[in-house]
Write a protein that holds these residues in place. Sequence first.
Motif, mmCIF file in Angstrom:
data_model
loop_
_atom_site.group_PDB
_atom_site.id
_atom_site.type_symbol
_atom_site.label_atom_id
_atom_site.label_comp_id
_atom_site.label_asym_id
_atom_site.label_seq_id
_atom_site.Cartn_x
_atom_site.Cartn_y
_atom_site.Cartn_z
ATOM 1 N N GLY A 164 0.855 -1.146 -0.015
ATOM 2 C CA GLY A 164 -0.024 0.040 0.224
ATOM 3 C C GLY A 164 0.870 1.372 -0.178
ATOM 4 N N GLY A 165 1.943 1.214 -0.657
ATOM 5 C CA GLY A 165 2.863 2.268 -0.815
ATOM 6 C C GLY A 165 3.365 2.834 0.639
ATOM 7 N N GLU A 166 3.842 1.883 1.477
ATOM 8 C CA GLU A 166 4.394 2.386 2.804
ATOM 9 C C GLU A 166 5.506 3.471 2.727
ATOM 10 O OE1 GLU A 166 6.845 0.186 6.189
ATOM 11 O OE2 GLU A 166 6.492 -1.107 4.659
ATOM 12 N N PRO A 167 5.241 4.485 3.473
ATOM 13 C CA PRO A 167 6.243 5.660 3.345
ATOM 14 C C PRO A 167 7.584 5.311 3.863
ATOM 15 C CG PRO A 167 4.659 5.895 5.248
ATOM 16 C CD PRO A 167 4.276 4.585 4.639
ATOM 17 N N GLY A 168 8.696 6.238 3.195
ATOM 18 C CA GLY A 168 9.811 6.097 3.878
ATOM 19 C C GLY A 168 9.963 6.342 5.067
ATOM 20 N N LEU A 169 11.220 5.787 5.865
ATOM 21 C CA LEU A 169 11.774 6.329 7.178
ATOM 22 C C LEU A 169 12.496 7.523 7.151
ATOM 23 C CD1 LEU A 169 12.127 5.407 10.199
ATOM 24 C CD2 LEU A 169 14.291 4.397 9.442
ATOM 25 N N MET A 170 12.103 8.575 8.018
ATOM 26 C CA MET A 170 12.788 9.913 7.813
ATOM 27 C C MET A 170 13.718 9.910 9.231
ATOM 28 S SD MET A 170 11.253 13.614 7.695
ATOM 29 C CE MET A 170 10.797 13.575 5.854
ATOM 30 N N GLN A 171 14.943 10.256 9.217
ATOM 31 C CA GLN A 171 15.601 10.576 10.148
ATOM 32 C C GLN A 171 16.277 12.071 10.476
ATOM 33 O OE1 GLN A 171 17.016 8.516 12.750
ATOM 34 N NE2 GLN A 171 18.781 9.689 13.478
ATOM 35 N N VAL A 181 21.385 3.035 11.261
ATOM 36 C CA VAL A 181 19.935 3.291 11.095
ATOM 37 C C VAL A 181 19.518 2.426 9.821
ATOM 38 C CG1 VAL A 181 18.086 5.041 10.387
ATOM 39 C CG2 VAL A 181 19.936 5.724 11.865
ATOM 40 N N TYR A 182 18.303 1.639 9.853
ATOM 41 C CA TYR A 182 17.904 0.790 8.852
ATOM 42 C C TYR A 182 16.377 0.955 8.630
ATOM 43 C CZ TYR A 182 16.580 -3.562 6.828
ATOM 44 O OH TYR A 182 16.026 -4.619 6.111
ATOM 45 N N ALA A 183 16.380 1.374 7.449
ATOM 46 C CA ALA A 183 14.921 1.368 6.736
ATOM 47 C C ALA A 183 14.503 -0.045 6.141
ATOM 48 C CB ALA A 183 14.796 2.587 5.851
ATOM 49 N N GLU A 184 13.791 -0.841 6.618
ATOM 50 C CA GLU A 184 13.270 -1.963 6.044
ATOM 51 C C GLU A 184 12.052 -1.767 5.182
ATOM 52 O OE1 GLU A 184 11.788 -6.377 7.618
ATOM 53 O OE2 GLU A 184 12.010 -4.959 8.967
ATOM 54 N N ASN A 185 12.189 -2.377 3.947
ATOM 55 C CA ASN A 185 11.353 -2.444 2.824
ATOM 56 C C ASN A 185 10.947 -1.061 2.322
ATOM 57 O OD1 ASN A 185 11.122 -5.379 2.570
ATOM 58 N ND2 ASN A 185 9.673 -5.400 4.234
ATOM 59 N N ARG A 186 11.835 0.134 2.594
ATOM 60 C CA ARG A 186 11.316 1.533 2.368
ATOM 61 C C ARG A 186 12.543 2.219 2.110
ATOM 62 N NH1 ARG A 186 8.819 3.238 8.015
ATOM 63 N NH2 ARG A 186 10.163 2.231 9.201
ATOM 64 N N ASP A 187 12.233 3.488 1.527
ATOM 65 C CA ASP A 187 13.624 4.369 1.419
ATOM 66 C C ASP A 187 13.807 4.874 2.936
ATOM 67 O OD1 ASP A 187 13.428 3.986 -1.376
ATOM 68 O OD2 ASP A 187 12.604 5.808 -1.738
ATOM 69 N N LEU A 188 15.201 5.473 3.014
ATOM 70 C CA LEU A 188 15.521 6.271 3.906
ATOM 71 C C LEU A 188 15.911 7.674 3.559
ATOM 72 C CD1 LEU A 188 16.422 6.515 6.976
ATOM 73 C CD2 LEU A 188 18.558 5.541 6.264
ATOM 74 N N THR A 189 15.543 8.639 4.321
ATOM 75 C CA THR A 189 15.820 10.020 4.358
ATOM 76 C C THR A 189 16.750 10.747 5.535
ATOM 77 O OG1 THR A 189 14.231 10.529 2.726
ATOM 78 C CG2 THR A 189 15.129 12.445 3.710
#
Length: 274
Positions: A164-171, A181-189
């Motif tokens: 469902g278009g999981e949002p990315g992780l924001m640090q 820092v690990y973003a599982e199954n998504r982008d990392l910003t």
Amino acid sequence: MAKAQGATVASFEPAGELRIGQVGIANLRVRTLDIDRLAAEMRDRVQRAPKLFARGAVVVDFGGLPALPDVATARALLDALREAGALPVALAWGSSENEQLAIELGLPLLAKFRAQYEPAGGAQAAEAAPAASPAERSRAAEAAPATSGRTGPAPAEAAALARGGEPGLMQASAVRSGQQVYAENRDLTVLAAVGAGAEVIADGSIHIYGALRGRALAGAQGNAKARIFCREFHAELVAIAGHYKVLEDLPADLRGKPVQVWLDGDQLKIAALD
């Protein structure tokens, strides 16, 4: 009485806290069982980037060979890798024979590393691998290599649609030395800097709006379409889908500049952003 009660309460507290986390471990896929050559290549990597590879944990994967080595040969390879400066900590998952080899070597098996090399759904993989959870099947679908003539979304895109278009992780804060820092199954910003000795990992792409002085590993589950973007490039290491370059291999004229990193076939490309 109060002292006795305190002792009773303390006895319920664990002496050690065990948690399962994401760790960046190098994976050595053995394609030619030449122990001297493999040791020499590892020694060269350690000498070129000692901060990254000296005493670095390594998972050994025999899946690239037509047959497993015997115990004596495998043990000789592990000893050679240790002498070269690395620390073999596990074998990558393979077959029941591979499991027995790991037991005789006194090493654990790690299943995730095989997913970056083997296509999902193959007959051999189905026989070799244990039953996977839905999350593991999703990650394996992302890791499957592209095939010519395929229609519809790529595995990574299909997995993203299924989520469902999981949002990315924001640090928002800086990632400091020793942090990960690990973003599982998504982008990392990352809105700040990634310090020397720090590590950022994403199964998707990585966007860094400050300086990158540590390590950035995108496409960690094998997504070759992932990219790395950063505003100020001083990286110790960058990697996409397991293909990496260390500081000594990076173009000096790009240091300190805004860059993007991507894969072109099996070649890791780095270029300045306009």
